[in-house]
Write a protein that holds these residues in place. Structure first.
Motif, PDB file in Angstrom:
ATOM      1  N   LYS A   1     -27.451  50.350  31.773  1.00 49.13           N
ATOM      2  CA  LYS A   1     -26.398  49.747  32.604  1.00 49.13           C
ATOM      3  C   LYS A   1     -25.892  48.452  31.969  1.00 49.13           C
ATOM      4  N   GLU A   2     -26.801  47.649  31.424  1.00 46.55           N
ATOM      5  CA  GLU A   2     -26.392  46.416  30.735  1.00 46.55           C
ATOM      6  C   GLU A   2     -25.532  46.742  29.516  1.00 46.55           C
ATOM      7  N   TYR A   3     -25.915  47.763  28.785  1.00 47.83           N
ATOM      8  CA  TYR A   3     -25.134  48.203  27.629  1.00 47.83           C
ATOM      9  C   TYR A   3     -23.728  48.600  28.053  1.00 47.83           C
ATOM     10  N   LEU A   4     -23.627  49.378  29.137  1.00 51.42           N
ATOM     11  CA  LEU A   4     -22.316  49.807  29.611  1.00 51.42           C
ATOM     12  C   LEU A   4     -21.460  48.608  30.039  1.00 51.42           C
ATOM     13  N   LYS A   5     -22.080  47.606  30.652  1.00 57.04           N
ATOM     14  CA  LYS A   5     -21.335  46.398  31.038  1.00 57.04           C
ATOM     15  C   LYS A   5     -20.785  45.695  29.809  1.00 57.04           C
ATOM     16  N   LEU A   6     -21.590  45.587  28.764  1.00 62.55           N
ATOM     17  CA  LEU A   6     -21.153  44.919  27.534  1.00 62.55           C
ATOM     18  C   LEU A   6     -20.007  45.664  26.879  1.00 62.55           C
ATOM     19  N   ARG A   7     -20.001  46.965  26.977  1.00 58.46           N
ATOM     20  CA  ARG A   7     -18.940  47.772  26.354  1.00 58.46           C
ATOM     21  C   ARG A   7     -17.607  47.576  27.034  1.00 58.46           C
TER      22      ARG A   7
ATOM     23  N   LYS B   1     -20.495  67.045  28.862  1.00 57.36           N
ATOM     24  CA  LYS B   1     -21.614  67.417  29.740  1.00 57.36           C
ATOM     25  C   LYS B   1     -22.960  66.896  29.241  1.00 57.36           C
ATOM     26  N   PHE B   2     -23.131  66.675  27.934  1.00 60.76           N
ATOM     27  CA  PHE B   2     -24.387  66.101  27.448  1.00 60.76           C
ATOM     28  C   PHE B   2     -24.548  64.667  27.937  1.00 60.76           C
ATOM     29  N   ILE B   3     -23.469  63.907  27.935  1.00 60.96           N
ATOM     30  CA  ILE B   3     -23.528  62.504  28.348  1.00 60.96           C
ATOM     31  C   ILE B   3     -23.624  62.386  29.868  1.00 60.96           C
ATOM     32  N   THR B   4     -22.937  63.237  30.581  1.00 67.93           N
ATOM     33  CA  THR B   4     -22.858  63.095  32.034  1.00 67.93           C
ATOM     34  C   THR B   4     -23.965  63.794  32.803  1.00 67.93           C
ATOM     35  N   ASN B   5     -24.773  64.607  32.148  1.00 65.36           N
ATOM     36  CA  ASN B   5     -25.846  65.249  32.915  1.00 65.36           C
ATOM     37  C   ASN B   5     -27.206  64.688  32.536  1.00 65.36           C
ATOM     38  N   LYS B   6     -28.257  65.315  32.971  1.00 63.76           N
ATOM     39  CA  LYS B   6     -29.612  64.794  32.822  1.00 63.76           C
ATOM     40  C   LYS B   6     -30.126  64.789  31.389  1.00 63.76           C
ATOM     41  N   ASP B   7     -29.469  65.479  30.458  1.00 65.65           N
ATOM     42  CA  ASP B   7     -29.939  65.492  29.070  1.00 65.65           C
ATOM     43  C   ASP B   7     -30.026  64.071  28.510  1.00 65.65           C
ATOM     44  N   ILE B   8     -29.056  63.233  28.843  1.00 66.80           N
ATOM     45  CA  ILE B   8     -29.039  61.881  28.286  1.00 66.80           C
ATOM     46  C   ILE B   8     -30.241  61.081  28.798  1.00 66.80           C
ATOM     47  N   GLU B   9     -30.658  61.351  30.036  1.00 68.73           N
ATOM     48  CA  GLU B   9     -31.831  60.652  30.565  1.00 68.73           C
ATOM     49  C   GLU B   9     -33.088  61.017  29.777  1.00 68.73           C
ATOM     50  N   LYS B  10     -33.193  62.266  29.343  1.00 69.57           N
ATOM     51  CA  LYS B  10     -34.333  62.686  28.523  1.00 69.57           C
ATOM     52  C   LYS B  10     -34.331  61.942  27.188  1.00 69.57           C
ATOM     53  N   VAL B  11     -33.146  61.788  26.593  1.00 70.30           N
ATOM     54  CA  VAL B  11     -33.030  61.071  25.324  1.00 70.30           C
ATOM     55  C   VAL B  11     -33.416  59.612  25.521  1.00 70.30           C
ATOM     56  N   HIS B  12     -32.904  58.991  26.583  1.00 70.81           N
ATOM     57  CA  HIS B  12     -33.233  57.590  26.854  1.00 70.81           C
ATOM     58  C   HIS B  12     -34.736  57.412  27.030  1.00 70.81           C
ATOM     59  N   LYS B  13     -35.356  58.322  27.765  1.00 71.27           N
ATOM     60  CA  LYS B  13     -36.800  58.228  27.994  1.00 71.27           C
ATOM     61  C   LYS B  13     -37.557  58.315  26.671  1.00 71.27           C
ATOM     62  N   LYS B  14     -37.151  59.240  25.840  1.00 72.04           N
ATOM     63  CA  LYS B  14     -37.813  59.413  24.547  1.00 72.04           C
ATOM     64  C   LYS B  14     -37.660  58.166  23.666  1.00 72.04           C
ATOM     65  N   LEU B  15     -36.494  57.506  23.767  1.00 69.82           N
ATOM     66  CA  LEU B  15     -36.226  56.305  22.969  1.00 69.82           C
ATOM     67  C   LEU B  15     -36.732  55.028  23.633  1.00 69.82           C
ATOM     68  N   GLY B  16     -37.211  55.128  24.869  1.00 73.78           N
ATOM     69  CA  GLY B  16     -37.707  53.951  25.575  1.00 73.78           C
ATOM     70  C   GLY B  16     -36.603  53.088  26.164  1.00 73.78           C
ATOM     71  N   ILE B  17     -35.454  53.696  26.442  1.00 71.10           N
ATOM     72  CA  ILE B  17     -34.341  52.956  27.030  1.00 71.10           C
ATOM     73  C   ILE B  17     -34.408  53.117  28.546  1.00 71.10           C
ATOM     74  N   THR B  18     -34.474  51.994  29.274  1.00 65.12           N
ATOM     75  CA  THR B  18     -34.526  52.058  30.731  1.00 65.12           C
ATOM     76  C   THR B  18     -33.118  52.178  31.306  1.00 65.12           C
ATOM     77  N   LYS B  19     -33.047  52.580  32.575  1.00 65.13           N
ATOM     78  CA  LYS B  19     -31.748  52.656  33.243  1.00 65.13           C
ATOM     79  C   LYS B  19     -31.092  51.282  33.273  1.00 65.13           C
ATOM     80  N   LYS B  20     -31.905  50.241  33.465  1.00 62.97           N
ATOM     81  CA  LYS B  20     -31.382  48.873  33.493  1.00 62.97           C
ATOM     82  C   LYS B  20     -30.770  48.516  32.138  1.00 62.97           C
TER      83      LYS B  20
END
Length: 92
Positions: A84-90, A62-81
């Motif tokens: 998504k690129e990271y997920l494609k590479l994986r 639930k941490f990965i699939t809900n909005k908590d991860i978006e808060k972490v990404h924002k804090k780290l400066g990771i954009t949705k784009k």
């Protein structure tokens, strides 16, 4: 690591490694992290390998699939784009 410091930062490195290798004690979490993140970290700190969640379970936690991860990404400066690129590479 959530705080930018290693777990058990108050111990000398050898004592910290001993703590990690020989006990099932978890580090103290900052009060401000969400319950979902605490639960996710608890899954990652399971000491017995036979009890470890598999990668599918962690990716669907639930941490990965809900909005908590978006808060972490924002804090780290990771954009949705970027994510998504990271997920494609994986999947390659």
């Amino acid at each position: 690591m959530v705080t930018g410091n290693p777990p058990w930062k108050d111990l000398n490195p050898l004592a910290a490694m001993n703590q990690i290798a020989h006990t099932d004690k978890k580090p103290v979490y900052p009060e401000e992290i969400s319950e979902n993140l605490k639960d996710f970290l608890n899954c990652c700190f399971i000491w017995n390998p036979n009890d470890w969640p598999n990668v599918y379970e962690l990716l669907h936690h639930k941490f990965i699939t809900n909005k908590d991860i978006e808060k972490v990404h924002k804090k780290l400066g990771i954009t949705k784009k970027d994510y998504k690129e990271y997920l494609k590479l994986r999947t390659i």
